[in-house]
Design a protein around this motif. Structure first.
Motif, short mmCIF file in Angstrom:
data_model
loop_
_atom_site.label_atom_id
_atom_site.label_comp_id
_atom_site.label_asym_id
_atom_site.label_seq_id
_atom_site.Cartn_x
_atom_site.Cartn_y
_atom_site.Cartn_z
N GLU A 1 0.84 -1.16 0.00
CA GLU A 1 0.00 0.00 0.00
C GLU A 1 0.89 1.23 0.00
OE1 GLU A 1 -3.61 -0.29 1.28
OE2 GLU A 1 -3.49 -2.43 0.99
N GLY A 2 0.51 2.23 -0.76
CA GLY A 2 1.34 3.40 -0.90
C GLY A 2 1.08 4.47 0.14
N VAL A 3 2.08 5.28 0.33
CA VAL A 3 1.98 6.44 1.20
C VAL A 3 1.82 7.65 0.29
CG1 VAL A 3 3.19 7.83 2.91
CG2 VAL A 3 3.43 5.35 2.94
N ILE A 4 0.95 8.57 0.66
CA ILE A 4 0.66 9.74 -0.16
C ILE A 4 1.08 11.00 0.58
CG2 ILE A 4 -1.15 11.04 -1.33
CD1 ILE A 4 -2.73 8.37 -1.44
N SER A 5 1.83 11.85 -0.09
CA SER A 5 2.26 13.10 0.51
C SER A 5 1.04 13.97 0.84
CB SER A 5 3.18 13.84 -0.46
OG SER A 5 3.71 14.99 0.15
N GLY A 6 1.08 14.61 2.01
CA GLY A 6 0.01 15.51 2.42
C GLY A 6 -1.03 14.88 3.33
N VAL A 7 -1.05 13.55 3.43
CA VAL A 7 -2.04 12.91 4.29
C VAL A 7 -1.58 12.91 5.74
CG1 VAL A 7 -2.95 11.44 2.44
CG2 VAL A 7 -1.18 10.56 3.95
N THR A 8 -2.52 12.80 6.65
CA THR A 8 -2.23 12.74 8.07
C THR A 8 -2.47 11.32 8.56
OG1 THR A 8 -2.93 15.03 8.33
CG2 THR A 8 -2.83 13.71 10.33
N ARG A 9 -1.57 10.82 9.39
CA ARG A 9 -1.65 9.47 9.94
C ARG A 9 -1.59 9.53 11.45
NH1 ARG A 9 -3.83 8.11 6.34
NH2 ARG A 9 -3.05 7.18 4.45
N ASP A 10 -2.32 8.62 12.10
CA ASP A 10 -2.26 8.49 13.55
C ASP A 10 -1.03 7.69 13.96
OD1 ASP A 10 -4.68 9.83 13.94
OD2 ASP A 10 -5.83 7.99 13.74
N VAL A 11 -0.51 8.00 15.15
CA VAL A 11 0.58 7.24 15.75
C VAL A 11 0.03 6.64 17.03
CG1 VAL A 11 2.91 7.34 16.72
CG2 VAL A 11 2.28 8.88 14.84
N VAL A 12 0.23 5.32 17.21
CA VAL A 12 -0.28 4.65 18.40
C VAL A 12 0.83 3.95 19.15
CG1 VAL A 12 -2.60 4.31 17.46
CG2 VAL A 12 -0.89 2.55 17.12
N ARG A 13 0.61 3.81 20.45
CA ARG A 13 1.51 3.06 21.32
C ARG A 13 0.63 2.32 22.31
NH1 ARG A 13 4.77 6.92 24.46
NH2 ARG A 13 5.82 7.27 22.48
N GLY A 14 0.76 1.02 22.37
CA GLY A 14 -0.04 0.23 23.29
C GLY A 14 -1.53 0.35 23.03
N GLY A 15 -1.90 0.54 21.77
CA GLY A 15 -3.30 0.64 21.40
C GLY A 15 -3.92 2.02 21.60
N GLU A 16 -3.16 2.96 22.13
CA GLU A 16 -3.65 4.31 22.38
C GLU A 16 -3.08 5.29 21.36
OE1 GLU A 16 -5.75 5.40 24.90
OE2 GLU A 16 -6.02 3.29 25.42
N GLY A 17 -3.93 6.16 20.82
CA GLY A 17 -3.45 7.20 19.92
C GLY A 17 -2.64 8.21 20.71
N ILE A 18 -1.41 8.49 20.25
CA ILE A 18 -0.55 9.42 20.99
C ILE A 18 -0.18 10.66 20.19
CG2 ILE A 18 0.43 7.64 22.49
CD1 ILE A 18 3.01 7.97 20.64
N ALA A 19 -0.32 10.59 18.86
CA ALA A 19 0.09 11.73 18.03
C ALA A 19 -0.45 11.57 16.62
CB ALA A 19 1.61 11.83 17.99
N LYS A 20 -0.22 12.60 15.82
CA LYS A 20 -0.54 12.56 14.39
C LYS A 20 0.70 13.04 13.63
CE LYS A 20 -5.51 13.27 14.69
NZ LYS A 20 -5.91 11.98 14.17
N LEU A 21 0.89 12.46 12.45
CA LEU A 21 1.96 12.85 11.56
C LEU A 21 1.37 13.32 10.24
CD1 LEU A 21 4.41 9.81 11.87
CD2 LEU A 21 4.51 11.97 13.13
N LYS A 22 2.01 14.30 9.61
CA LYS A 22 1.61 14.72 8.26
C LYS A 22 2.75 14.36 7.32
CE LYS A 22 -0.21 18.33 5.40
NZ LYS A 22 -0.80 19.65 5.35
N VAL A 23 2.46 13.51 6.33
CA VAL A 23 3.47 13.06 5.38
C VAL A 23 3.89 14.24 4.51
CG1 VAL A 23 3.98 11.45 3.51
CG2 VAL A 23 2.47 10.73 5.38
N THR A 24 5.21 14.47 4.45
CA THR A 24 5.73 15.63 3.72
C THR A 24 6.49 15.25 2.45
OG1 THR A 24 7.72 15.61 5.09
CG2 THR A 24 5.91 17.04 5.80
N ALA A 25 7.01 14.04 2.38
CA ALA A 25 7.76 13.61 1.20
C ALA A 25 7.68 12.10 1.07
CB ALA A 25 9.22 14.04 1.30
#
Length: 70
Positions: free
Chosen positions: A1-25
Motif C-alpha cells: 500500500e502506498g503512502v501519499i504526501s500531504g495525508v495525516t496518519r495516527d501514531v499509536v503506542r499500546g493501542g492508544e493514539g498518541i500523536a498525528k503525523l503529516k506526510v511531507t515527502a
C-alpha cells in the motif's frame, strides 16, 4: 500500500493514539513526515517502536469508534 504526501496518519503506542503525523515527502522506499504539534498527547514523545497506522486500519478504527458511539 502506498503512502501519499500531504495525508495525516495516527501514531499509536499500546493501542492508544498518541500523536498525528503529516506526510511531507515520499520516495520509492521511504517517506518523511512532520509531527502535528497540537496533536501530541500531553507529556508524550513519538519514539522508536511507535506504530504509524496505515490508511486501511485508520479507516477501520474510525468506523469502529463511530459504531461504538451509537
Amino acid at each position: 500500500e502506498g503512502v501519499i504526501s500531504g495525508v495525516t496518519r495516527d501514531v499509536v503506542r499500546g493501542g492508544e493514539g498518541i500523536a498525528k503525523l503529516k506526510v511531507t515527502a515520499v520516495e520509492a522506499v521511504s517517506a518523511a513526515a512532520d509531527i502535528v504539534l497540537n496533536a501530541v498527547a500531553e507529556g508524550t514523545e513519538v519514539r522508536a517502536g511507535d506504530k504509524v497506522v496505515p490508511e486501511k486500519e485508520q479507516a477501520q478504527l474510525a468506523n469502529d469508534a463511530a459504531a461504538a458511539s451509537n
